[in-house]
Design a protein around this motif. Structure first.
Motif, PDB file in Angstrom:
ATOM      1  N   CYS A 181       0.846  -1.198   0.000  1.00 43.63           N
ATOM      2  CA  CYS A 181       0.000   0.000   0.000  1.00 43.63           C
ATOM      3  C   CYS A 181       0.885   1.252   0.000  1.00 43.63           C
ATOM      4  O   CYS A 181       1.841   1.343   0.775  1.00 43.63           O
ATOM      5  CB  CYS A 181      -0.890  -0.017   1.237  1.00 43.63           C
TER       6      CYS A 181
ATOM      7  N   ASN B 110      -0.044   4.083   0.904  1.00 48.43           N
ATOM      8  CA  ASN B 110      -0.409   4.928   2.044  1.00 48.43           C
ATOM      9  C   ASN B 110       0.195   4.426   3.357  1.00 48.43           C
ATOM     10  O   ASN B 110       0.936   5.146   4.027  1.00 48.43           O
ATOM     11  CB  ASN B 110      -1.931   5.023   2.164  1.00 48.43           C
ATOM     12  N   CYS B 111      -0.091   3.180   3.688  1.00 51.26           N
ATOM     13  CA  CYS B 111       0.385   2.660   4.978  1.00 51.26           C
ATOM     14  C   CYS B 111       1.576   1.712   4.842  1.00 51.26           C
ATOM     15  O   CYS B 111       2.199   1.334   5.828  1.00 51.26           O
ATOM     16  CB  CYS B 111      -0.748   1.963   5.733  1.00 51.26           C
TER      17      CYS B 111
ATOM     18  N   CYS C 236      -6.271  -1.418  -0.140  1.00 53.26           N
ATOM     19  CA  CYS C 236      -5.602  -1.872   1.073  1.00 53.26           C
ATOM     20  C   CYS C 236      -6.624  -2.397   2.068  1.00 53.26           C
ATOM     21  O   CYS C 236      -7.625  -1.750   2.352  1.00 53.26           O
ATOM     22  CB  CYS C 236      -4.808  -0.717   1.687  1.00 53.26           C
TER      23      CYS C 236
ATOM     24  N   CYS D 217      -5.959   0.106   5.545  1.00 52.29           N
ATOM     25  CA  CYS D 217      -6.373   1.515   5.639  1.00 52.29           C
ATOM     26  C   CYS D 217      -7.419   1.902   4.604  1.00 52.29           C
ATOM     27  O   CYS D 217      -7.914   3.025   4.613  1.00 52.29           O
ATOM     28  CB  CYS D 217      -5.140   2.429   5.500  1.00 52.29           C
TER      29      CYS D 217
ATOM     30  N   ASN E 225      -7.081   2.408   1.484  1.00 52.30           N
ATOM     31  CA  ASN E 225      -6.516   3.133   0.349  1.00 52.30           C
ATOM     32  C   ASN E 225      -6.728   2.353  -0.957  1.00 52.30           C
ATOM     33  O   ASN E 225      -6.646   1.136  -0.975  1.00 52.30           O
ATOM     34  CB  ASN E 225      -5.007   3.349   0.609  1.00 52.30           C
TER      35      ASN E 225
HETATM   36 ZN   LIG Z   1      -2.855   0.848   3.446  1.00 51.39          ZN
END
Ligand SMILES: [Zn+2]
Length: 116
Positions: free
Chosen positions: A89, A91-92, A104, A107, A109
């Protein structure tokens, strides 16, 4: 000869048969049955070999390591030969559920899948 008569003579009149006639009928019956069994076994063995590769040296070598080591070896090989297979991911940073996932599970995303 009519089949009912033939069946009667062959099945119910053994006591009137010559020894060699009995042997011939027994042998042909055995062969007929034997061939069926042999063909069935050959087919099963062939399918089993395709599925499990008991005669494949690479398969045997890997399988001889046992489940834990074999799984470890396979996983490492996949990663080594496909370094881009990890789908993290953006994002995370956590690992997505599959290489082709576009969302994801941690999260939420979403992203467009990269080409593998
Ligand atoms: Zn994520």
């Amino acid at each position: 000869m009519e089949s009912e008569l033939k069946k009667y003579l062959l099945e119910q009149c053994r006591d009137w048969m010559l020894k060699e006639e009995i042997k011939v009928l027994m042998r042909l019956g055995l062969t007929e049955h034997g061939e069926t069994v042999t063909r069935k076994n050959a087919l099963v063995e062939y399918k089993m070999e395709l599925l499990y590769g008991f005669q494949d040296k690479k398969v045997n070598d890997l399988a001889s390591l046992g489940k834990t080591l074999a799984e470890e070896r396979i996983a490492k090989r996949i990663l080594k030969d496909n370094p881009n297979i990890l789908n993290n991911c953006s994002n995370c940073g956590k690992l997505a559920r599959t290489p082709k996932a576009q969302q994801c599970r941690y999260c939420g995303n979403k992203w467009f899948n990269k080409k593998l």
